[in-house]
Write an enzyme that holds these catalytic residues in place. Sequence first.
Site, PDB file in Angstrom:
ATOM      1  N   LYS A   1       0.840  -1.209   0.000  1.00 18.76           N
ATOM      2  CA  LYS A   1       0.000   0.000   0.000  1.00 18.76           C
ATOM      3  C   LYS A   1       0.870   1.253   0.000  1.00 18.76           C
ATOM      4  O   LYS A   1       0.605   2.213  -0.733  1.00 18.76           O
ATOM      5  CB  LYS A   1      -0.953  -0.022   1.204  1.00 18.76           C
ATOM      6  CG  LYS A   1      -2.032  -1.099   1.074  1.00 18.76           C
ATOM      7  CD  LYS A   1      -2.869  -1.277   2.347  1.00 18.76           C
ATOM      8  CE  LYS A   1      -3.860  -2.424   2.166  1.00 18.76           C
ATOM      9  NZ  LYS A   1      -4.682  -2.671   3.358  1.00 18.76           N
TER      10      LYS A   1
ATOM     11  N   GLN B   1      -4.537  -1.691   9.632  1.00 20.98           N
ATOM     12  CA  GLN B   1      -4.488  -2.991   8.977  1.00 20.98           C
ATOM     13  C   GLN B   1      -5.075  -4.070   9.894  1.00 20.98           C
ATOM     14  O   GLN B   1      -4.754  -4.142  11.075  1.00 20.98           O
ATOM     15  CB  GLN B   1      -3.026  -3.318   8.598  1.00 20.98           C
ATOM     16  CG  GLN B   1      -2.864  -4.560   7.746  1.00 20.98           C
ATOM     17  CD  GLN B   1      -3.481  -4.433   6.351  1.00 20.98           C
ATOM     18  OE1 GLN B   1      -3.594  -3.341   5.808  1.00 20.98           O
ATOM     19  NE2 GLN B   1      -3.896  -5.544   5.773  1.00 20.98           N
TER      20      GLN B   1
ATOM     21  N   ASP C   1     -10.904   2.573   4.146  1.00 17.97           N
ATOM     22  CA  ASP C   1     -11.280   1.163   3.996  1.00 17.97           C
ATOM     23  C   ASP C   1     -12.789   1.007   3.804  1.00 17.97           C
ATOM     24  O   ASP C   1     -13.254  -0.070   3.419  1.00 17.97           O
ATOM     25  CB  ASP C   1     -10.878   0.368   5.245  1.00 17.97           C
ATOM     26  CG  ASP C   1      -9.483  -0.235   5.137  1.00 17.97           C
ATOM     27  OD1 ASP C   1      -9.114  -0.661   4.030  1.00 17.97           O
ATOM     28  OD2 ASP C   1      -8.779  -0.281   6.167  1.00 17.97           O
TER      29      ASP C   1
HETATM   30  N1  GUN Z   1      -6.716  -6.950   6.047  1.00 20.22           N
HETATM   31  C1  GUN Z   1      -7.087  -7.690   4.980  1.00 20.22           C
HETATM   32  N2  GUN Z   1      -7.720  -6.900   4.079  1.00 20.22           N
HETATM   33  C2  GUN Z   1      -7.747  -5.659   4.583  1.00 20.22           C
HETATM   34  C3  GUN Z   1      -8.254  -4.412   4.122  1.00 20.22           C
HETATM   35  O1  GUN Z   1      -8.838  -4.284   3.048  1.00 20.22           O
HETATM   36  N3  GUN Z   1      -8.073  -3.353   4.950  1.00 20.22           N
HETATM   37  C4  GUN Z   1      -7.450  -3.456   6.146  1.00 20.22           C
HETATM   38  N4  GUN Z   1      -7.329  -2.360   6.884  1.00 20.22           N
HETATM   39  N5  GUN Z   1      -6.969  -4.602   6.608  1.00 20.22           N
HETATM   40  C5  GUN Z   1      -7.124  -5.684   5.837  1.00 20.22           C
END
Ligand code: GUN
Length: 298
Positions: A52, A96, A119
């Site tokens: 990311k 996350q 998100d």
């Molecule tokens: N863990 C797995 N997928 C995601 C996501 O899309 N966002 C976040 N914050 N954590 C994750």
Amino acid sequence: MERLDGKKVADALHAQTARVVAALKQQQHEAPLLVAVLVGNHAASETYVASKIKACERAGIASRLVRLPETTTQAELLAILADLNADADVDGILVQLPLPSHISETAVIEATHPAKDVDGFHPENMGRLAKNLPALAPATPAGIVAMLAHYGIETKGKTCVVVGRSNVVGTPISLLMSQNRPQGNCTVITCHSHTVDLPRYTQMADILIVAAGKPGLIGKEHVRPGAVVIDVGIHRIDAPDLPRGYRIVGDVAAEQLTDMSGWLSPVPGGVGPLTIASLLQNTLQAYSRRRGIALPNV
Ligand code: GUN
């Protein structure tokens, strides 16, 4: 089946994001700022967060990583989120997941300001999505919509079967596909772990979206020839014969569908790359709405 190439679609979205950011900077605006919060040392999370941050750098979006030890308390994490919510320079916040078991994911999601919730997990964003109001939509469902749009797949009047009802994928994509929007207007059937006779429903699908979290759940007997199948599962399976020791598979047993007509968004190489592309697009949306800066049409 023919392949839907998520990397190709993600590259197009990333290029568009980079053009928008470059145009904003040319107009003397600050770059958007995304803050990622990583608690503990979960191996897959480390990889996701690094991807990311790298994607932000490539697009010209500023980013910051807040790394916290596994022993961080929920109160400490909520205090950090309160600071990020109040920080006028911060456009997007993502914590996350998964979090260590002593921290409530619900509490953390609800403590993230909805305007910075890139998100799209906050109940306010989920509620706005359900009402078809402008909202930050979760990245994976937004990525599925982008894939359908890129390939010009007709959805209006089609039968869409979603397998899975999670807050992150199944529920929001079921809503999006049924709504009156360009990649919507489907008749949607949502299946889940209590569905009796799953193939009976999945065989009705013109568009089959599988986000059940069960490797190889969907085989030939579940799919109607000519269907568009979108595999959202992602699993690491031990593979001692491979140099890295594992293989990535999805919820669809893709090898059973090779000779069928239709389209498959595979794992890996399907919606995975699109998730990060959508996260960056959400960061631009959050920036634009909160700062009142229109995004240049480039
Ligand atoms: N863990 C797995 N997928 C995601 C996501 O899309 N966002 C976040 N914050 N954590 C994750």
